[in-house]
Design an enzyme around this catalytic site. Sequence first.
Site, short mmCIF file in Angstrom:
data_model
loop_
_atom_site.label_atom_id
_atom_site.label_comp_id
_atom_site.label_asym_id
_atom_site.label_seq_id
_atom_site.Cartn_x
_atom_site.Cartn_y
_atom_site.Cartn_z
N GLY A 1 36.97 161.53 169.97
CA GLY A 1 38.35 161.87 168.97
C GLY A 1 38.80 161.03 168.65
CD GLU A 2 41.98 156.08 170.26
OE1 GLU A 2 42.31 154.50 169.82
OE2 GLU A 2 41.90 156.88 171.45
CB ALA A 3 39.78 157.25 163.89
CE LYS B 1 38.91 154.96 174.08
NZ LYS B 1 38.66 156.39 174.62
CB ILE B 2 34.56 157.43 165.15
CG1 ILE B 2 34.92 158.31 166.55
CG2 ILE B 2 32.68 157.41 164.79
CD1 ILE B 2 35.08 159.33 166.14
#
Length: 1715
Positions: free
Chosen positions: A649-651, A653-654
Amino acid sequence: MSASQTLGGPSRAGRLLGPSLDKIIKNAAWRKHSHLVSACKSALDKLDSVTDSSIIDPKSPVSGISLADAEFALRPVLLALESAYPKVVEPAIDCVFKLFSLGIFRGEIDTSDPKFVLFKLVESVCKCAAISEEPIELGVLRVLLAAVRSPRVLIRGDCLVNIVRTCYNVYLGGVNGTNQICAKSVLAQIMVSVFTRVEEDSVNVSISRVSVNELLEFTDKNLNEGSSILLCQNFVNEVMDASYGGPDGIKTVAPPGPKLQNGNASGESNNDGAESGDGASKIRDDGYLLFKNLCKLSMKYSSQEHSDDQILLRGKVLSLELLKVVMDNGGLIWRNNERFLNAIKQFLCLSLLKNSALSVMAIFQLQCSIFTSLLSKFRSGLKAEIGIFFPMLVLRVLENVLQPSFLQKMTVLNLLEKISQDSQIIIDIFVNYDCDVDAPNIFERIVNGLLKTALGPPTGSTTTLSPVQDITFRHESVKCLVSIIHSMGSWMDQQLSMGDSYLPKTNESDTSTEKTENSSTPNGEEGAAFDNEVHPEGSAEVSDAATLEQRRAYKLELQKGVSLFNRKPNKGIEFLISTKKVGSSPEDVASFLRNNTAGLNETMIGDYLGEREEFPLKVMHAYVDSFNFKGMDFGEAIRFFLRGFRLPGEAQKIDRIMEKFAERYCKCSPNSFTSADTAYVLAYSVIMLNTDAHNNMVKDKMTKADFIRNNRGIDDGKDLPEEYLGVLYDQIVKNEIKMSADSSVPQSKQENSFNKLLGLDGILNLVTGKQTEEKALGANGLLIKHIQEQFKAKSGKSESVYHAVTDVAILRFMVEVCWGPMLAAFSVTLDQSDDRLATSQCLQGFRHAVHVTALMGMQTQRNAFVTSVAKFTYLHNAADMRQKNVDAVKAIISIAIEDGNHLQEAWEHILTCLSRIEHLQLLGEGAPTDASFFTGSKVETEEKSPKPTGLSSLTKKGTIQNQAVMAVVRGGSYDSTSVRVNTSGLVTPEQINNFISNLNLLDQIGNFELNHVFAHSQRLNSEAIVAFVKALCKVSMAELQSPTDPRVFSLTKIVEIAHYNMNRIRLVWSRIWNVLSDFFVSVGLSENLSVAIFVMDSLRQLAMKFLEREELANYNFQNEFLRPFVIVMQKSNSTEIRELIVRCISQMVLSRVNHVKSGWKSVFLVFTAAAADERKNIVLLAFETMEKIVREYFPYITETETMTFTDCVRCLLTFTNSRFNSDVSLNAIAFLRYCAVKLAEGGLVYNKRSELDVSSLPTANEDASNGVTFNEKDEHASFWVPLLTGLSKLTSDPRSAIRKGSLEVLFNILKDHGHLFSRSFWTAIFNSVVYPIFSYVCGKKDTHMEKDQSSPVSVSPRPDGSTWDSETSAVAADCFIDLFVSFFDTVRPQLPGVVSILTGLIRSPVQGRASTGVAGLVRLAGEVGDKLSEDEWREIFLALKEATTSSVPGFMKVLRTMDDINIPGLSQSYSDIDLSSDHGFTNDDLEDDNLQTASYLVSRMKSHIAMQLLIIQVATDLYKLHLESLSVGNISILLEIFSLIASHAHQLNSETILHKKLQKVCSVLELTSPPLVHFENDSYKNYLSFLQNALVDNPSLSKEMNIEAKLVGVCESILQIYLKCTGLHSAEQRPADQPILHWILPLGTAKKEELAARTDIAVSALQVLNSLEKVSFRRHVSRLFPLFVDLVRSEHASGEVQLVLSNIFQSCIGPIIMQ
C-alpha cells in the site's frame, strides 16, 4: 407332440427361434405387417431343414448354423424389432434375450461392421427402448444386460456406449419407478461385467451381482414402489444366472478368438496412455472408452443453460453413481496400468473438480463416496490428486464449524469414519502428506477439524446449527477420533505381531515410467493378491521412520519460517536462510518467493519486495529479473508480473517495484517504448486504473478519455497511440489484474496456507456459501484449468513418490500431532455429555490412546491420558459420581489389564483409583475403617472409632457423625492423597443420599475386577512388574501417611503381589525385592507402631514362603530378602519392633533351617544387632536362638556359603560384650571355642575341596613345621582371623572373668590348632592377635602415657597401669611363652617381638608385671636357650640394652623439672650442704603444684630404679644359666648393660642438690626417699660380680676381652665413690686450687648412713683387688696405691674397710715393696 415342439427344426437356434417367430406371426397385424409375417414363415421353413453342423462357421453369429442361414433366420426378428409394434416387438425381444442368454449368439459386435446381423439386432433393441411400455422397457434392459453378460459375444466401442446410453434413457424416462430402478441396476451390472473383464482381460470371468439396495443409497429412494427393489434384484439375478447351455459355454471364446485376448489375461499392465492402441486388448479399449464417456456424461450438464433441468441433473447423478460402482469394484488394473490410472486422473478427477461447485447433496455424497474409493484403493497412484481433493471435499466442510450444511458435514464425518477404520489409510495419509514438504498436513487438519467439531461452536458465536445437530456432530467427530486412534493401535499391533516392524518398504511414483507400473502399494489398499506382490525393482526409495522423521522435521521448520514470514517478512527470510531452507543468495530467495510453494502470504511478499534495505532490494531485483516478458504486450506483462504477490500500500514501495518492472520489460521488449521511463509511468497508470475500475469505494470511475489524457506525453514528450491505450484500458476494465489465487476470503488463517499452496482458494470460494449451478463454469474454467496444470506439474516431481512404511516408529510423530486434540475432545465430551454412547466412545478412545502411547514409550502423552481417565472416575469426589464415572473406573481397570506391560509411572494413577474404590466400598459396607490399625490401645480404639454403620443406617438421624464418611462426602481434589479436611463444612442429608446412590453404582465394580489387576501382575513382563511394585509402594506410602484417614489396603496388596510374583526368575525377583525392601524398611521404621508391626509380620510371612524355595550355593537372594529385617533391627527405636524381628527370625530359622543358605548372613546380622541391644530380654532372646543354632545346626551355617562362619563369629563376639549377663558372654566365648574346633576339623570347606582338605590335615604326630593346612594359600585365614582377633580384643574387657576366659580360650585355640597354621599365617596371628594383647607394653616409650592413664593436673603424667591386674599379666605371659615354646620351630622369627613384649613388661611401672617379665624372659631362655643362635641371643641382650637405655633420656628430662622448684632454706654452696642438712621446712613453703610434681618425680624415680635393678637381675641370671652359649659379642653387650646402669646410678647420686631437694620433699610428704644409694651400690656390686665371674669362669675369654682391666677400673670407681662419701678426694681428683683440710669435721647423720651403706661395696672391691694375682696387681698398683693411701687417711672409714685394706698392704703391696 404339439406343433410348438416341432417349430424351428432340429437345431438349437431353431428350437429357440421357432416359437418366437410363431408368436410374432400370431401377434402381427396381417395387413400392416405382411412383409414381416412372410419373412417369419420363410424363416420357419428354412429352419426346418437346418441342423446343427459340426463344422463351425467362424463368421456365423449363430452357433451351429452357417452365416447365410443365420442371417435368413434372424431377418424376421430384426423386422419385428423395427416395426415398433409392441405386440410384435415383445416376442422378438424375448427371442433375442434367449439367444443371448443361452449362448446361441457369438461374435464381436462393433460399429466397424454395421452390416453384421448382431450389430443390427442390438441397435434395433436399443431403439425399442423408445416404446414407452413397461414390458418392452424391461425386455430391452434384459436383452442388453444378457448381451453384455454373454461370454460368447464381445460388444465393442460405440455399440457398448449405445447400450449404456439406451439404459440411461430408460432410467431418465422410464414409464415407472420400477423400470427406472431396473435401468439403473442393469447399468450398474453392465459396469461390473465390463470392468471385471477389463481386470482379467478375458470374457471368461466370474461376475459379482450388484446390490439394488446399495444403488439407492444416495438417490432414487422415492422411485421404490413397495417391492420394486426385490423385483429389480430378481430381474438382474435372473439375467445373470441364465444358463448358457453345453459344457463349452464358458470356455468357448467368441471369434475372432486370437484377437480377443492378446496375452494380457494375467492382468499385467499396458504402458499405453493413449485412448486406444494396437498393443492394448479390445476388452480394455472398450473399458477405457466406456469409463471416459461416463466421466464426460458426469460433466456434461454443468452449464448455465441447463441449470434447472432436473432430468439432466439426474443423468449427472447417475453417471457419478456408475463411476462409484466402477471404482468400488475396481481392481489391480486401476493401480498397475498407467493408461487406466491416467484415465482416473484426466477424466474422473476433472469430473470431481467440476462437480465440486454444485450444491446438490446427492452429487456431494457421490463425490465423497467416489473419493473414498479412490483413497482406499488407488491412493498410491493419485498422491497429488488426493492432496488437492481432500482439502477441497473433506477438510473444507469439516473445518466449517459455525455454518455448515448438516447433510454435507454428516457425509464428511461418515467418510472420515469409514477411512479411519482402515489403519493403513491413516498411516499412509500421514506419511505421504504430513511428512511431505509440498503437501498439505491432511492428518493434522483432520484431527484438528474433528476437535473443533467435537468442541462445537465457540461460546458467543452465531451458528445455524440446532442443538440436536450440534450434539450429533460432536458425537460423530468423537467417534471418528476414536476410530483413528483405534486404527493406529491396530496397525501397530499388526506390525509388531509380524515380529519385524522393519520389513521392506514400498512406494510408488506418479511419473509415467515403465518401472513404476509394477511397484506395489502399501498394505491396506484392497486386493490381497496385489498387496503381496512386492516388486523391489521399482524406482521407489526405501522409506523408514528415520527418513520420514527428517522430512517431517524439515516440513515443521519450513512451516515455522513461513508463519514467521507472514508476520514479519524480514525475520522469516532470516530464519529460513539460517535453517538452510532457502539459499542465502538474493536469487534463491527470489525463486522461493516466486514459486511460493509453501503458503506465503502474497501481501507480505509484496511488502518484502518493496523494502529499501539492501538485501530485500536485491531480492526484488532478482525477483523481477526472473520474469521473461518477451512477446507480451504491456497489459499482459503487468498482469503476469502481479500474479504472485499483492502490491504494497505504500507509494514508495510501489514506486521501487514498478521502476524495476519497467526496466525489465524494456529489456525484454526493447522496441516497445522509447525509454524505461515510459514503461514506468504507464505501469503506475495501469495500477491506478485497475484500482479505480474495480474498487467499489470509488464512485466516479475513470473513463477511457481520462485514461488517455492522463498518459499524454509520457513517451519522451510524445503521446502513445490512442488505440494502444484504448485497448489497454479495455483489458484492465474488463478483466481485473489480480493474483492467481486472489480470494475474497481473509487469508490470515494459517490453515488456508495449503489451499493457497495448491491454488485452491478460487475453487473453495466457489463451493463456500450458497452455491448454485450457474457458477459451475464460466470464469472458473480458468481455475479448473489451473488445477489441472498443477496435477501435471506435481506428477513430475520426485516428491510425488508414494511412501509406505512398516516401521511402527512413525506412530510417534502421528501421536505428537494428534494426542493433544484427542485428549481435549475426549475430555470435554466426557465432562459435558451424559450420553452413555458418547461417553463410552470417549473411554474407548482413552483406552486406545493409552495403548498406542504406552507401547510407543511416549511417557508424557501416556501419563496425560491415564491421568485424565483417572480424574474422570470422580472417586475423589464420590458424591458427584455418575454412571459415566463408573464406566471410567472400568476403563481404568481395562487399561491396567491390557496395557500393564507399558504403563511404567502411570501405574500410580491406576493403583490410586483402585485404592479409592476399595475405600468407598468399605464405607458402603459399613466396615470399620483402617483407623483401628493406627490407635494405641483397645480402649482407645473403642473410644475413637465409630461402630460399623451400614448404608441403611447412614441416613438415620444422628449417624452422620462418622468422620470418614463425612470427609468422603465432602470430597477432595484428585491430587490429594486423601479427602480434604473441612471440619466446618456440614454434610446435608441430600449429599448423603447422593453419596449412597453413587456407592450403589460402584457395586458394578466387584471384588473380582478389583483383585484381578493385582492377580494379573503375574503376567506382567519383567520391566512392568518392577514399575508396578514401585507405584504400589508409593501409593501405599501415601495411604499410610495420610493425615486424616490412614489406610493399609495397598500394604496388604504389596504382600499379595510379592506372593504372586515370588516364582519369577531370580533376576527379576531381585529387582522387585530391591523396591519392596526399601519400602518395608521405611514403613518398618514408621513412628506408628501398629503399622510397623503389621509390616514386619507381613515380611515374616513372605520370608517364610520364600524360604520354602531351594537356593543354590553362592547365590545371595535370601540375604537380600532378609535385609529389611537387618536394617530395621539396626535403626528402629522401638523395643517392640526389635523384639518382634528377633522372634520372627528365630521362628524362620528354626522352622526352615535346612533351607537357609545365604540368609544366614542376615540372620547373624540381626542377632548381632540384638546382642548390642539396650534391652536385656532382647539380648537373652537372641542368644537363646543363637545357642540353639550353634549347638544343633552348625553344619547348616556353612553348608553353601563358608563366609557365613565369619558372620556367626562376629555375632558371638558381640554377645561376649553384653553387659547384661556375664553368663551370656562366657557362653559366647565357649561357643567361639566350639567354632574353632569345627573350623579346625575342616567342616567349613568340605563342599569345595573335601578330598584335598582331608589329606592336607596333619596327623597328631606329624611335624608341626610341615603342617601346611588346607592349602598353601591360607584360604582358612579369613575364617580364623575374625575369631582370633575378636578373642584378642576381649582380653582387654573390663570384667576380669571375661578377660581370663578369653585369654584362656584364645591361647588354648592357638595351642590346640596351631599345628594347622603355616608360617606366614603364624606371622599374621602374632601381628594381629597376640601382640595387640600386650599392646600396653609394646612400642610405648616411658615418657608417653598409656591411653587409660590418668593425667595429673600438672605438667607431668603419672602412670596408672592397664586394666589388667598382675595375675592376668602373669597368666597372659605364661600362656604366651607356652605358645611360643610349643611352636618355636614355626614361630622362631617372632623371637624379637616376644622379647620386646617381655622387656616391655620388665619396664612396666607396675611391680607385678615387671616381675612377670623377668620370670618370663628367664623362662623363655631356659626353655629354648639351647636352641638359640648367637644372633638370637644377641637379639635378647640388645633388647635388654634397649630397655636399659630407652627410658633414661625421658627420665632425666622429668628429673630436670626439679631444677625449677625452689625449696626454701636449701643453700646451693658446697660448704653449707651439711650445715643446712638438718634444717626443716613446712608444707606452706611449697606450692601445691610443685609438691605434686615432686611427688610424681619421687614415684617415677622409684619405678625407674626398680626397673634398672630388674634388668641387672635378668642379665645376671641369663649369664649364669647360659654361660656356655654366650659369645664374646654377647658378653660385651652384657658388659655394656652393667656399665650403663652403674654409670647411670652414679650419675643420679652425683645430683647432690637434687638429692637434697628430694629428701626435703619426702620429709614433707612423709614418703620414703628413692633408694639412690642402694641403686648405685647394687649396680656396682652386680657389675663387679659379673666381671669377677667372667674372669674366673673363662680366663681365655677374659683375656680376650680385657676383663681384668675393666674389673680394676670398676674397683677404682667404687673406692673413689667411697672416699668421696667420707669427705676425702684422691689426689688425682682433688682440684688444684682446693685447700687441703687439715682438720677433721664430724659427719652428718645422712652421710653416716650413706657411708654405712657403701661400706659393703667398698669392702667387696678391696677383696676383689686383694684376690688378684700378684702379677696382675703389680700392673695396676700405680693406679690403686693413691686410693689406698686416702683410705688410710680417712677418719670416717669403716673398720671393715680398714681391715681389708691392711690385708692388701700386707699381702699385696708388702711383697712389692719388699722385692
